[in-house]
Motif scaffolding. Structure first.
Motif, mmCIF file in Angstrom:
data_model
loop_
_atom_site.group_PDB
_atom_site.id
_atom_site.type_symbol
_atom_site.label_atom_id
_atom_site.label_comp_id
_atom_site.label_asym_id
_atom_site.label_seq_id
_atom_site.Cartn_x
_atom_site.Cartn_y
_atom_site.Cartn_z
ATOM 1 N N TYR A 464 -2.441 30.854 7.989
ATOM 2 C CA TYR A 464 -1.545 32.003 7.857
ATOM 3 C C TYR A 464 -2.186 33.108 7.024
ATOM 4 O O TYR A 464 -1.971 34.294 7.272
ATOM 5 N N THR A 634 7.489 37.008 6.701
ATOM 6 C CA THR A 634 7.704 35.573 6.856
ATOM 7 C C THR A 634 8.054 34.962 5.514
ATOM 8 O O THR A 634 7.479 35.322 4.493
ATOM 9 N N ASP A 635 9.004 34.041 5.539
ATOM 10 C CA ASP A 635 9.435 33.335 4.339
ATOM 11 C C ASP A 635 9.652 31.878 4.675
ATOM 12 O O ASP A 635 10.012 31.539 5.804
ATOM 13 N N VAL A 636 9.440 31.031 3.683
ATOM 14 C CA VAL A 636 9.801 29.626 3.819
ATOM 15 C C VAL A 636 11.073 29.420 3.004
ATOM 16 O O VAL A 636 11.080 29.612 1.784
ATOM 17 N N TYR A 655 13.525 20.628 12.862
ATOM 18 C CA TYR A 655 13.358 21.302 11.575
ATOM 19 C C TYR A 655 13.662 20.351 10.420
ATOM 20 O O TYR A 655 14.530 19.490 10.519
ATOM 21 N N THR A 658 13.268 22.552 4.795
ATOM 22 C CA THR A 658 12.830 23.940 4.661
ATOM 23 C C THR A 658 12.196 24.397 5.967
ATOM 24 O O THR A 658 11.608 23.595 6.701
ATOM 25 N N ARG A 660 10.249 27.873 8.199
ATOM 26 C CA ARG A 660 9.552 29.161 8.137
ATOM 27 C C ARG A 660 10.344 30.150 8.989
ATOM 28 O O ARG A 660 10.638 29.894 10.162
ATOM 29 N N VAL A 662 10.698 34.078 10.515
ATOM 30 C CA VAL A 662 10.005 35.329 10.832
ATOM 31 C C VAL A 662 11.058 36.412 11.041
ATOM 32 O O VAL A 662 11.902 36.307 11.937
ATOM 33 N N PHE A 672 13.496 31.101 13.462
ATOM 34 C CA PHE A 672 12.672 30.024 12.930
ATOM 35 C C PHE A 672 11.371 30.025 13.734
ATOM 36 O O PHE A 672 11.402 30.039 14.965
ATOM 37 N N GLY A 674 7.011 28.632 13.443
ATOM 38 C CA GLY A 674 5.843 28.194 12.692
ATOM 39 C C GLY A 674 4.557 28.836 13.174
ATOM 40 O O GLY A 674 3.480 28.510 12.692
ATOM 41 N N THR A 676 1.842 32.106 14.366
ATOM 42 C CA THR A 676 1.212 33.238 13.681
ATOM 43 C C THR A 676 1.712 34.549 14.281
ATOM 44 O O THR A 676 1.930 34.638 15.499
#
Length: 885
Positions: A464, A634-636, A655, A658, A660, A662, A672, A674, A676
């Motif tokens: 990432y 992006t956040d987790v 899932y 937690t 990821r 976007v 949701f 994962g 790029t």
């Protein structure tokens, strides 16, 4: 015989030096693994790797080339050891011309090399050329220029003197045979060149490559005339050393000596021992070179060829009383005899030895466990007086004890039994179906079939934030589903790193490509990445240089432009999902996706095909979001918090606590994911929908492009519009109106042509009616029209039937070797019992066809044009018979 008994290695070097003196570029042997040629499993001739140079598709490094090419042919594997002329591995000496010299030089140089005292020095009186039966030019060269008497030049047909091997360049050839003397002959008074005995041995083949064979038997002239010389190195050595067979030449016999030292069997003791010694010698030569070039034992393709060779050799070792692995010891002799010309053999010695020994040990366990069972099953068949070894028993040996079917066939044949191969294949297919269903049930549990231990850590993904790392460690190496300590050049394998910037294929996004490098020149090209359940990132690819070892510290770098193209498509997929919900409704759910460089495929739930207006709205909405240049963050987050922010869970994803998230445009699109992504939607470029269609009940699919792919599409479309405008002699802006005008004119012209054809058909039919024959008060006529369409026959028939109620007409047309029949009968003819359907059935059956229809009109077809006249002649007789005349 030559004045000196040259060794194999001397002859090889002598040949290459000779043609270097004639202006040829010496090239090293190409790999046994074909490059960019799906028509070949393994290189089987000197010219095979050079097909693009022969066809003119690629420019050769020089228009005169000479090589000594490693070759493998396994078509006659069952004859290995039983005859003096069959071998799986051989070296092909070759001189090649790509549009440079042709027949005159090729023939002259072949004669010079073979007969000159400065080179091989064979006795010219013992050499006999052959030519293709239609090649008078080659005959003149041999006869007038070289001075060979006509009676010593042999003409043969295509089977002998027209060289081709599958698809590719081919042409007539001229061979040179050497008379080895009466002791090798068959004793027949008519024994001469071309006899099946071993007296006259072919030592040179000049192929005059003029054509290209597409593999289907179709030949086209090559752009350039070429020369492809093939001369078996071992065959030439047989002649020069005056030995009985290719197994007796120096480098091959030295390998056999090593085998005899290990097994205790002496060459010449018994025929059975000689067969085994030859099989082992031949197969270990093949295996050593195949492994050196990157082939590994497996159950399919070239890997299966290698496995079969090694296992046949190992079994013949057991027939000689050797029950322990021994082939790996023999390969060192193979290397020693050939390393002068092939130094890579010595460089890869340890690797080759390890592969062979491992395969031997695996097979030893297989054969030891299964031989008793085989003998019991064999005794059972013999006890019943059967001559066929059942497919079920062969499958049991394969499935339970790992016996290859070829081995079972060979061992059964030695005992006078055949094997029911069809039944075996049927059971194999059933097993494949069971295995496929089992894999589906396992899901992603069985990537590569490798179980990694706890010492192989879970891979840390850093892709990432980084496109490369320079301190990754090789945590595992996998070759053919077995863990390895090191990789050698040319090997396809899996590399597991402790950390990686490579994105593994997940969630519809394809994997990154790139390279893994290590000190010392190791270069591993990554072409796919998969993540197994244990969190290991498995980098699939091929080592193209150096040696890669377990524990090495390496640099790993992705293909950045490709990653950017994938990110453009992935970010566009999120925008597309948003647009579809807005245009079609909240019922839209993602049902799968595929994200590739600048290209995407998106499956979604919807009840009907999208209209043109809906597709335009979706495309416009995505491009509006692109032009807005939304920031992508992006956040987790804890999964509940992510849901509160409105994040959409994508289809098929599982899932944890937690996730990821976007977020594009601070809430415009929140999902949701994962994968790029870009950092701004503006970088998507222009978004364009290519197609929308159904893939399943209630599931639609959109295919779209972004970035460079869209730019290329726009450019191609503009070129097409300009080309069409130029063809129609109008401006692009007026193209639609012009096309409509042209279309209307074409419709009017077609209508006029059809009207003319109808009038012409009526006029022709009137002429036919005037020539009708009176039969019992009816008018009978038959006629044949060349290349007439069925529609024309129908119009003529309708006219005849309506014009005269007494008519009985049979019209025929011959087009492209096929016959079309039409029969019509007027009302009075039908009333008298004359039916068109009955007539059609009769005439079509006589011409190898069939047909039928109503009493007043019927059609049919036939294929035997030669019987057409006879069939039409029976119409009068048919009417006579029906009327009782």
């Amino acid at each position: 015989m030559p004045t000196k008994k040259y060794g194999v290695n001397e002859l090889r070097e002598m040949f290459l030096q000779f043609f270097e003196s004639k202006g040829h570029l010496r090239l090293p042997s190409f790999s046994l693994i074909p490059q960019n040629d799906a028509s070949l499993l393994l290189i089987n001739s000197g010219m095979a790797p050079m097909k693009p140079w022969f066809t003119g598709e690629q420019e050769p490094p020089c228009h005169r080339v000479c090589t000594c090419q490693k070759c493998i042919r396994t078509g006659d594997i069952d004859n290995i050891g039983h005859t003096a002329r069959h071998g799986t591995y051989f070296e092909m000496l070759g001189n090649f011309s790509f549009g440079d010299y042709f027949k005159h030089e090729a023939i002259a140089w072949s004669w010079e090399f073979l007969t000159s005292p400065e080179w091989v020095g064979l006795d010219p009186e013992r050499l006999y050329p052959s030519i293709y039966e239609e090649d008078d030019e080659a005959f003149e060269i041999w006869n007038k220029e070289i001075g060979i008497p006509a009676e010593r030049i042999f003409r043969f047909g295509k089977a002998d003197n027209f060289w081709e091997h599958g698809s590719g360049p081919c042409g007539p050839c001229s061979e040179i045979y050497y008379d080895r003397g009466e002791r090798y002959g068959c004793g027949r008074p008519d024994c001469t060149v071309g006899c099946d005995c071993d007296r006259y041995m072919e030592v040179w083949n000049n192929v005059f490559s003029q054509f290209n064979n597409d593999g289907e038997g179709h030949y086209t002239e090559l752009k350039q005339k070429n020369i492809d010389t093939g001369m078996g190195l071992e065959r030439l050595a047989v002649v020069c050393q005056d030995v009985d067979s290719l197994f007796d030449v120096d480098t091959v016999m030295n390998i056999t000596h090593k085998v005899t030292d290990i097994t205790g069997a002496r060459y010449g003791e018994t025929r059975e021992k000689d067969v085994s010694l030859r099989v082992i010698t031949d197969h270990i030569r093949s295996a050593t070179f195949m492994i050196c070039d990157g082939v590994l034992p497996s159950n399919e393709g070239r890997g299966y060829v290698l496995r079969r060779l090694l296992r046949r050799a190992a079994r013949h070792g057991k027939l000689l009383g050797v029950n322990e692995p021994f082939l790996y010891e023999v390969c060192d002799t193979v290397i020693h005899e050939n390393e002068g010309h092939y130094p890579e053999l010595r460089e890869r010695r340890d690797y080759i030895t390890k592969v062979i020994r491992t395969e031997e040990e695996n097979f030893a366990r297989t054969i030891d466990g299964g031989m008793k069972i085989f003998n019991d099953l064999l005794a059972g068949h013999k006890g019943k007086g059967e001559t066929v070894f059942s497919g079920a028993d062969a499958f049991k040996l394969y499935d339970t004890y790992g016996f290859p079917i070829d081995l079972t066939i060979e061992m059964a044949a030695e005992q006078g039994l055949s094997v029911d191969e069809e039944a075996f294949k049927a059971l194999m297919q059933e097993q494949k179906e069971r295995a496929r269903k089992a894999r589906e049930a396992l899901g992603d549990l069985g990537w590569a079939g490798v179980e990694f231990g706890k010492d192989v850590p879970e891979t840390q993904f850093v892709g990432y934030d980084h496109t490369s790392v320079d301190d990754a460690r090789v945590a595992a190496l996998v070759v053919e589903n077995e863990q390895a300590e090191e990789l050698m050049p040319g090997v396809e394998a899996i590399v597991v790193l402790d950390k990686t910037p490579f994105y593994a294929e997940m969630g519809g996004q394809v994997a990154d490509h790139g390279a893994i490098t290590a000190p010392g020149g190791a270069l591993f090209q990554v072409t796919d990445v998969q993540k197994n359940k244990g969190g290991k990132y498995m980098h699939y690819g091929k080592l193209t240089g150096g040696v890669l070892k377990l524990g090495d510290t390496v640099a790993a770098a992705i293909d950045v432009p490709r990653r950017k193209a994938v990110m453009r498509a992935h970010s566009a997929t999120h925008l597309l999902d948003k647009a579809l919900r807005a245009v079609l409704g909240d019922h839209v759910q993602q049902a799968g996706s595929l994200v590739e460089p600048d290209r995407l495929r998106f499956d979604f739930t919807h009840f009907s095909a999208m209209t043109t207006e809906e597709l335009q709205k979706v495309e416009d909405m995505v491009n509006e979001a692109v032009l807005e240049g939304y920031e992508v963050c992006t956040d987790v987050l804890p999964i509940e918090e992510a849901k509160q922010r409105g994040a959409i869970a994508l289809f098929g994803e599982k899932y944890g606590d937690t996730v990821r998230v976007v977020d594009m445009g601070h809430g415009y699109s929140v999902e949701f994911c994962g994968g790029t992504h870009l950092d701004n939607t503006a970088k998507v470029g222009v978004f364009h929908i290519l197609s929308e269609f159904s893939v399943a009940s209630g599931v639609r699919r959109i295919e779209a492009i972004t970035g460079h792919a869209t730019l290329a599409c726009i450019r191609d479309n503009c070129c097409t519009i300009n080309a069409v405008s130029e063809a129609l002699k109008t401006k692009p802006a007026e193209l639609v109106q012009k096309a409509l005008q042209e279309s209307q004119e074409i419709r009017e012209l077609r209508h006029a042509v059809e009207s003319f054809k109808a009038k012409e058909a009526v006029g022709e039919a009137s002429n036919f009616l005037m020539g009708a024959r009176e039969v019992g008060g009816l008018k009978v006529l038959t006629a044949t029209l060349n290349d007439a369409e069925a529609e024309r026959l129908r119009k003529m028939g309708d006219f005849l039937r309506d014009k005269d109620q007494r008519v009985v007409a049979v019209l025929s047309s011959v087009k492209d070797g096929k016959i079309t029949f039409l029969c019509v009968c007027g009302k009075e003819a039908v009333a008298k019992g004359i039916k068109a359907g009955d007539i059609i059935k009769k005439v079509t059956s006589l011409c190898g066809g069939k047909g039928g229809g109503k009493p007043d009109s019927a059609m049919g077809g036939g294929s035997d044009v030669l019987k057409l006249d006879n069939a039409l002649a029976t119409v009068d007789d048919f009417v006579h018979e029906k009327l009782g005349l």
